[in-house]
Structure formats: C-alpha cells, structure tokens
Design a protein around this motif. Structure first.
Motif, PDB file in Angstrom:
ATOM      1  N   PHE A   1      24.891   8.216  -8.049  1.00 16.44           N
ATOM      2  CA  PHE A   1      23.622   8.738  -8.568  1.00 16.44           C
ATOM      3  C   PHE A   1      23.998  10.004  -9.345  1.00 16.44           C
ATOM      4  O   PHE A   1      23.991  11.108  -8.815  1.00 16.44           O
ATOM      5  N   PRO A   2      24.384   9.822 -10.629  1.00 20.85           N
ATOM      6  CA  PRO A   2      24.973  10.926 -11.387  1.00 20.85           C
ATOM      7  C   PRO A   2      23.956  12.001 -11.785  1.00 20.85           C
ATOM      8  O   PRO A   2      22.749  11.833 -11.598  1.00 20.85           O
ATOM      9  N   THR A   3      24.473  13.064 -12.359  1.00 22.99           N
ATOM     10  CA  THR A   3      23.601  14.118 -12.837  1.00 22.99           C
ATOM     11  C   THR A   3      22.586  13.558 -13.828  1.00 22.99           C
ATOM     12  O   THR A   3      22.882  12.664 -14.617  1.00 22.99           O
ATOM     13  N   ALA A   4      21.368  14.079 -13.752  1.00 22.91           N
ATOM     14  CA  ALA A   4      20.219  13.712 -14.584  1.00 22.91           C
ATOM     15  C   ALA A   4      19.713  12.285 -14.359  1.00 22.91           C
ATOM     16  O   ALA A   4      18.888  11.799 -15.121  1.00 22.91           O
ATOM     17  N   ALA A   5      20.179  11.628 -13.313  1.00 22.75           N
ATOM     18  CA  ALA A   5      19.661  10.295 -13.005  1.00 22.75           C
ATOM     19  C   ALA A   5      18.209  10.405 -12.533  1.00 22.75           C
ATOM     20  O   ALA A   5      17.800  11.420 -11.957  1.00 22.75           O
ATOM     21  N   TYR A   6      17.450   9.349 -12.794  1.00 23.42           N
ATOM     22  CA  TYR A   6      16.022   9.307 -12.472  1.00 23.42           C
ATOM     23  C   TYR A   6      15.727   7.985 -11.772  1.00 23.42           C
ATOM     24  O   TYR A   6      16.100   6.920 -12.257  1.00 23.42           O
ATOM     25  N   ALA A   7      15.091   8.069 -10.611  1.00 24.05           N
ATOM     26  CA  ALA A   7      14.752   6.882  -9.832  1.00 24.05           C
ATOM     27  C   ALA A   7      13.283   6.937  -9.432  1.00 24.05           C
ATOM     28  O   ALA A   7      12.712   8.022  -9.280  1.00 24.05           O
ATOM     29  N   VAL A   8      12.684   5.758  -9.262  1.00 21.01           N
ATOM     30  CA  VAL A   8      11.305   5.665  -8.790  1.00 21.01           C
ATOM     31  C   VAL A   8      11.282   4.707  -7.605  1.00 21.01           C
ATOM     32  O   VAL A   8      11.809   3.596  -7.680  1.00 21.01           O
ATOM     33  N   ILE A   9      10.664   5.173  -6.513  1.00 19.80           N
ATOM     34  CA  ILE A   9      10.563   4.377  -5.289  1.00 19.80           C
ATOM     35  C   ILE A   9       9.088   4.172  -4.963  1.00 19.80           C
ATOM     36  O   ILE A   9       8.325   5.141  -4.900  1.00 19.80           O
ATOM     37  N   GLN A  10       8.699   2.926  -4.753  1.00 20.96           N
ATOM     38  CA  GLN A  10       7.361   2.607  -4.242  1.00 20.96           C
ATOM     39  C   GLN A  10       7.453   2.648  -2.719  1.00 20.96           C
ATOM     40  O   GLN A  10       8.335   2.018  -2.134  1.00 20.96           O
ATOM     41  N   LEU A  11       6.549   3.389  -2.101  1.00 23.08           N
ATOM     42  CA  LEU A  11       6.581   3.582  -0.656  1.00 23.08           C
ATOM     43  C   LEU A  11       5.411   2.870   0.007  1.00 23.08           C
ATOM     44  O   LEU A  11       4.260   3.038  -0.423  1.00 23.08           O
ATOM     45  N   ASP A  12       5.691   2.111   1.022  1.00 20.57           N
ATOM     46  CA  ASP A  12       4.658   1.379   1.750  1.00 20.57           C
ATOM     47  C   ASP A  12       4.060   2.275   2.836  1.00 20.57           C
ATOM     48  O   ASP A  12       4.239   2.037   4.031  1.00 20.57           O
TER      49      ASP A  12
END
Length: 185
Positions: free
Chosen positions: A141-152
């Motif tokens: 998960f490198p610098t400036a990485a962007y992730a989106v997680i849907q949470l139940d």
C-alpha cells in the motif's frame, strides 16, 4: 452501510536529517503524486474530495501537504478534522478513532500513515480469497495510495474486524507510470 476512504500521505522527503519525522515535507515526486491522486479522488464516482462527510487526518506535515495539494488539484478545499492520534497509529488506534465518531456520518476518509493504514485494511477486509484488491494491498500500500471500503455496519461504534469489502484501490503509478515504485517507496 458506511463507507471508509483510506488515503496514505504522498512520498516524503528524507534529505534533511535535522527534521523530526513529524515535520518531514513531501518531496517533488510526492507533490506530483498528491495532485494526481486529488484529481482521481474528485473524479471517482463514489465520493468526491468534498463529498466525504468527514475527513480525519494526522497533523504531520507530509499529511497536511498531501491534503492541501490534492485539494488544489481537485479544485476543492475540504474541511478536515486533525487528530494527533492518527500520526503513526496502529490499526487498533485507528479503529478506536473511527468508533468514536459522533453523528454517524455515512462516509469518513482517513488520511495518515503506514503501516497502520495497511493493517487497518487487513483487519477490516476478510482474507478469504474473494477480494483481489486485498491481495494487491498485501503486496504493498504505497505512498499516496487511495482505497475505499464498504462497511457492513449501521454505526461507526459497531466497527469490527472483517466487516468490510474493499471496493476501490488506486496507486499513483496506476494513473501516471512516472510515479512508479523505486527502492525507497
């Protein structure tokens, strides 16, 4: 259902050994990467940079500069809640910060540091082989990485391990090959 955005600060400068870790600024590549990612976050359909109901961030210089440059590139200046606990926090601390959020906003973006952000993804997204994006994060998960997680979950207070699904992951190099990995990434 809640949505969590995770944005790691861009590449920082290690050239001035006199600076405390907290005070390290972005290097040239980091400044470019922050702008590229700001445009991507703006253009990504789930949430735009200002569309996030709450943005929680480490007050470290490299994080503040990442957000500032991402916002400038996106043409938006989002409101930020700075929380010193996010600086170099582990996953357990980040979960605690998220659980404490009042008003139960439908979406929160967390901007901070590794290894805590990466570990947070591992703790929230099950390792059951069903999510190839999680496998990419396991690689890095490198610098400036962007992730989106849907949470139940219905409330942030209910945040628990394995309650999420990683639905989006972009690294700077995915958008601009010149921002690809090097030995110091």
């Amino acid at each position: 259902m809640k949505t969590l955005g995770i944005f790691r600060h861009a590449k920082s400068d290690w050239n001035d050994a006199r600076l405390r870790d907290f005070d390290r600024p972005l290097n040239k590549r980091g400044r470019v990467g922050a702008g590229v990612m700001g445009k991507h976050i703006r253009d990504y359909g789930l949430e735009n940079l200002v569309g996030w109901k709450r943005i929680l961030a480490s007050p470290a210089v490299r994080v503040t500069q990442t957000i500032e440059l991402a916002g400038e590139a996106a043409g938006e200046t989002p409101p930020i809640t700075w929380d010193r606990r996010i600086y170099l926090a582990n996953s357990a601390t980040l979960i605690e910060v998220l659980r404490e959020q009042d008003g139960d906003p439908r979406s929160i973006m967390l901007v901070g540091h590794n290894p805590g952000l990466e570990d947070l993804i591992f703790d929230l997204v099950p390792d059951d082989g069903s999510n190839p994006l999680r496998d990419v994060v396991e690689d890095k998960f490198p610098t400036a990485a962007y992730a989106v997680i849907q949470l139940d979950i219905e409330n942030w207070a209910d945040l628990a391990e394995n309650c999420g699904r990683l639905v989006h992951l972009v690294r700077p190099r995915d958008l601009d090959a010149s921002l690809g990995p090097d030995l110091n990434d």
